[in-house]
Design an enzyme around this catalytic site. Structure first.
Site, mmCIF file in Angstrom:
data_model
loop_
_atom_site.group_PDB
_atom_site.id
_atom_site.type_symbol
_atom_site.label_atom_id
_atom_site.label_comp_id
_atom_site.label_asym_id
_atom_site.label_seq_id
_atom_site.Cartn_x
_atom_site.Cartn_y
_atom_site.Cartn_z
ATOM 1 N N LYS A 99 -1.936 25.061 -14.766
ATOM 2 C CA LYS A 99 -2.569 24.512 -13.447
ATOM 3 C C LYS A 99 -4.083 25.154 -13.133
ATOM 4 O O LYS A 99 -4.890 24.305 -13.039
ATOM 5 C CB LYS A 99 -1.594 24.828 -12.471
ATOM 6 C CG LYS A 99 -2.152 24.215 -11.043
ATOM 7 C CD LYS A 99 -1.331 24.897 -9.890
ATOM 8 C CE LYS A 99 -1.831 24.647 -8.640
ATOM 9 N NZ LYS A 99 -1.687 22.999 -8.180
ATOM 10 N N ARG A 141 -0.219 19.521 -10.654
ATOM 11 C CA ARG A 141 0.468 19.637 -9.352
ATOM 12 C C ARG A 141 1.900 20.060 -9.402
ATOM 13 O O ARG A 141 2.827 19.393 -10.443
ATOM 14 C CB ARG A 141 0.414 18.403 -8.490
ATOM 15 C CG ARG A 141 -0.164 18.233 -7.371
ATOM 16 C CD ARG A 141 0.257 17.284 -6.412
ATOM 17 N NE ARG A 141 1.169 17.471 -5.553
ATOM 18 C CZ ARG A 141 0.991 18.002 -4.155
ATOM 19 N NH1 ARG A 141 -0.186 17.992 -3.785
ATOM 20 N NH2 ARG A 141 2.190 18.230 -3.579
ATOM 21 N N GLU A 195 14.065 7.275 -3.798
ATOM 22 C CA GLU A 195 14.000 7.974 -5.143
ATOM 23 C C GLU A 195 15.387 8.400 -5.662
ATOM 24 O O GLU A 195 15.355 8.703 -6.716
ATOM 25 C CB GLU A 195 13.105 9.159 -4.679
ATOM 26 C CG GLU A 195 11.533 8.649 -4.627
ATOM 27 C CD GLU A 195 10.871 9.693 -4.150
ATOM 28 O OE1 GLU A 195 10.993 10.850 -4.059
ATOM 29 O OE2 GLU A 195 9.571 9.373 -3.547
ATOM 30 N N HIS A 227 -4.447 7.238 2.405
ATOM 31 C CA HIS A 227 -4.376 8.058 1.179
ATOM 32 C C HIS A 227 -6.247 8.079 0.706
ATOM 33 O O HIS A 227 -6.516 8.645 -0.219
ATOM 34 C CB HIS A 227 -4.063 7.221 0.101
ATOM 35 C CG HIS A 227 -2.549 7.125 0.440
ATOM 36 N ND1 HIS A 227 -1.918 6.104 1.044
ATOM 37 C CD2 HIS A 227 -1.299 7.840 0.330
ATOM 38 C CE1 HIS A 227 -0.639 6.399 1.258
ATOM 39 N NE2 HIS A 227 -0.303 7.702 0.842
#
Ligand code: GLN
Ligand code: ZN
Length: 746
Positions: free
Chosen positions: A17, A509, A599, A688
């Site tokens: 990351k 992420r 989900e 967003h």
């Protein structure tokens, strides 16, 4: 021997990351990034050295689907002018005017892959360099490599066709390119071992390609690889039947999440193929019950010769955190029940040794420890909470006291909100100061008073702003929450949090899912203080904000000794306790967010009804206690509701807010079509993006919504929470939203 399907690549301390983010912000060079990647691979192979082979190409700088698209040269037209890493990361993250490829969930996990875009105009061009160099690296370090490659069928089925080409047409072209890639890989060794990952087979028969499986895998086997085809996350019995008629060498099946795979054992035995038995759970974090796993292996060995059975993980370990080593703060007893990626490799080796019947003294001791740990986990008081269990002995309330029609009349009367009421989804900007405040409190650098004063100040400003701008239903802004699940998990009994249990979500992420280890209950109010404080500042309606039970469940690591549905019911009761406290304290509008409801849907059609039934039931357990005059809202981060509209109706929320801003009102038509009569807030602008929508734009959007739904049914709100936005963006946006609404009302 034993194998894993893949190892987490983000690194013990999220080195990947950090390296990626530093490279993206131009703080480091490509070769520095590649060096970190090589160091990580080398370290991760080291852990696998006692397995049959090490996994190669499970590593990725971003995502394996993207890697394969890149290797095949399946590059969307808008990126074709770029090369190398610029192209690769460009497809994932966008480049100047070229928008990124979409990302979506990898089956029913919380990992997201980059969706390949395929079209008639594609001219594939093979670039096998990533796999070639990783293979060479593994070999030069003395490891025996196994290449992990996403199978042709999974790749094709998960890609998006961007023009009017048929699946058939695209598949034919893709197959040529895929085979070319394989021909290149063939040169790597005398008989390279490839593990083809075909989780798509677990979704059941797909008419688009079922007829091709036999031929494709026969051709692949004929190329001279040692060929394993692996499926995971469910059973794949239909495909197994076909694969057993091909010349592949082995099959990998998931025996943790695919109980029905047992019914394929006879066919596999007859085919003479090797079975890679996925027994160590690659998706959850509990210590394996090795005695039980051994029993399973012995059971399989009644049908298959022992030397044709190779223990494996159920799927790649990508979905588990790295190792327990850094967990120094967790309760020691609970920690002893956990097993992360590194520990799972040890379990696998131990299981294999036991299966062969030769545990040495040290292994024998570990085996006994495993037995003791599992026994302790079953009986520990930490897991069992009698008070919670007793609550389930009485029937639970799963229906509101009155029908929607009756309730909404009452609610309009008591709440008195205008037509086209304006509101927000809950969170307001999480400023650096706010994050710093929470962090300092967590570290013990400031006392409770200072912290609470800081949060109250934020709430005060937030409420004042909402009054000033003229919103109808206000919120407190969620300043006390770092995350919509973690905040509740931290206050519910039965949850623990790791310090370093990161799991890759997409690209760089990572998320650190809460761990539900025992019976769940809510010892004391979780949100009451903040929400009632906000209400005390205003005479307008204040909407209390909670996260729903299904979302909390779907974003956590869940105990495996109780059905998910039961765990979810316990969470639901905790949420219902909170709702009761809120309504008693004078909060008459309460939103129960179910951002992750969709989900949790099972992969197989035949299991969907059951999930819908209990998930719905849990939502209703959490909300049915609400008085008829308490208005229940829910929010879902989706725009596509065609497949779940019945379930949405049955949730019986008084108001639902959804994410249609980006997709226009086409998708909203389903609400009108089924005659959905409860109130709806379809989201009039996209949060967003940092862009401030103009008043005219919002007016136009409201007008479009009014073409689909009657004005009596509509709420006006942004399409999701505002926490990722800045105040400079939020203030003018909401001002425009309120003014646009007022003009339309006029
Ligand atoms: N109430 C939450 C918020 O506003 C909802 C977030 C979500 O839907 N993901 O942030
Ligand atoms: Zn949302």
């Amino acid at each position: 021997m034993s194998i894993i399907i893949g190892f987490p690549r983000i690194g013990e301390h999220r080195e990947l990351k950090k390296a990626l983010e530093s490279y993206w912000s131009k703080q480091s060079t490509q070769s520095e990034l590649q060096n970190t990647a090589l160091e990580l691979r080398t370290k991760h192979w080291g852990y696998q050295k006692d397995l049959d082979c090490v996994s190669v190409n499970d590593f990725s700088l971003y995502d394996n689907m993207l890697d394969l698209a890149y290797a095949l040269g399946a590059i969307p037209e808008r990126f074709r002018q770029y090369k190398g890493l610029e192209l690769y990361f460009g497809m994932a993250r966008g480049l100047k005017d070229s928008v990124a490829c979409e990302m979506t969930k990898w089956f029913n996990t919380n990992y997201h892959y980059v969706v390949p875009e395929l079209s008639k105009t594609d001219t594939y061009k093979i670039d096998a360099s990533k796999i070639e160099s990783e293979y060479a690296q593994a070999k030069s370090l003395g490891f025996k490599p196994k290449i992990n490659l996403i199978g042709l069928f999974t790749f094709a089925a998960l890609s998006k066709i961007t023009d009017n080409a048929s699946f058939e047409e695209i598949f034919a072209k893709l197959q040529v390119a895929y085979f070319e890639l394989l021909d290149t890989l063939k040169k790597l060794d005398t008989q390279p071992l490839i593990q083809f990952e075909e989780p798509i087979f677990c979704k059941g028969k797909d008419e688009r390609f079922y007829g091709k499986i036999k031929d494709v895998y026969n051709q692949i086997a004929a190329k001279g690889f040692k060929t394993i085809v692996t499926t995971y996350f469910e059973h794949s019995t239909e495909a197994t039947e076909i694969l057993c008629q091909t010349n592949i060498d082995g099959l990998g099946l998931d025996f943790v999440y695919g109980e029905k795979n047992f019914s394929s054992l006879n066919t596999i035995a007859k085919s003479g193929k090797t079975l890679y038995a996925g027994l160590i759970d690659g998706r959850n974090i509990w210590v394996a019950d090795l005695s039980k796993k051994l029993e399973t292996l012995e059971k399989i060995a009644q049908t298959l010769p022992k030397d044709k059975i190779i223990p494996s993980t159920s799927c790649s370990l990508l979905h588990t955190p790295f190792s327990k080593d850094s967990e120094v703060k967790m309760d020691k007893e609970i920690l002893s029940w956990l097993s992360f990626a590194r520990e799972k490799i040890d379990e696998l080796k131990l299981l294999e040794a036991a299966f062969k019947g030769k545990l040495n003294a040290a292994e024998q001791q570990k085996w006994e420890e495993n037995i003791a740990t599992n026994a302790n986990r079953k009986t520990s008081d930490k897991i069992n909470d009698k008070a919670t269990q007793d609550r389930f002995k009485q029937p639970l309330k799963t229906q509101r006291d009155s029908t929607f029609k009756e309730r909404i009349k009452l609610q309009h009367k008591t709440l008195g909100y205008p037509i086209l009421p304006t509101t927000t989804i809950g969170s307001f900007p999480q400023t650096p100061e706010l994050r710093a405040l929470r962090l300092r409190f967590k570290k013990g650098e400031i006392d409770t008073n200072t912290y609470e004063k800081g949060i109250q100040d934020y709430i005060k400003d937030c409420v004042a702003f909402q009054e000033e701008v003229g919103l109808d239903v206000l919120v407190h802004g969620e300043p006390e929450r770092n995350d919509m699940v973690e905040y509740f998990g931290e206050q519910l009994k039965g949850f623990v949090f790791s310090q370093n249990g990161w799991v890759q979500s997409y690209g760089s992420r990572c998320v650190k899912p809460p761990i539900i280890f025992g019976d769940v209950s809510r010892p004391k109010p979780m949100t009451l203080k903040w929400i009632t404080y906000a209400q005390s500042l205003t005479s307008k309606i204040l909407k209390g904000m909670l996260t729903g039970p299904v979302t909390i469940l779907n974003w956590s690591f869940v105990r495996d000794d109780l059905p998910r549905s039961e765990v979810c019911k316990q969470i639901a009761l905790g949420i219902s306790d909170e709702i009761d406290d809120l309504q008693k304290a004078g909060i008459h509008v309460i939103q129960v967010d179910e951002a992750a409801f969709k989900e949790g849907y099972p992969l197989r059609q035949e299991n969907i009804k059951d999930y819908e039934k209990w998930a719905l039931c849990c939502f209703k357990i959490s909300t049915s206690l609400a008085a008829s005059t308490t208005q229940i809202h829910t929010h879902m981060c989706y725009s596509e509701f065609n497949d779940i509209i019945k379930t949405i109706e049955d949730m019986d929320a008084d108001v639902i807010s959804i994410e249609t801003a980006r997709s226009g009102n086409e998708l909203l038509k389903i609400f009108a079509k089924v005659g959905y009569s409860n109130e709806v807030g379809p989201g009039v602008y996209d949060i967003h993006s940092p862009r401030v929508p103009s008043k005219e734009e919002i007016k136009a959007q409201i007008k479009r919504l009014l073409e689909v739904l009657p004005k009596e049914q509509l709420w006006i709100n942004p399409d999701c929470g505002l926490k990722t936005r800045k105040w400079e963006e939020v203030k003018p946006s909401l001002k425009n939203l309120v003014e646009a609404t007022k003009e339309i009302r006029g």
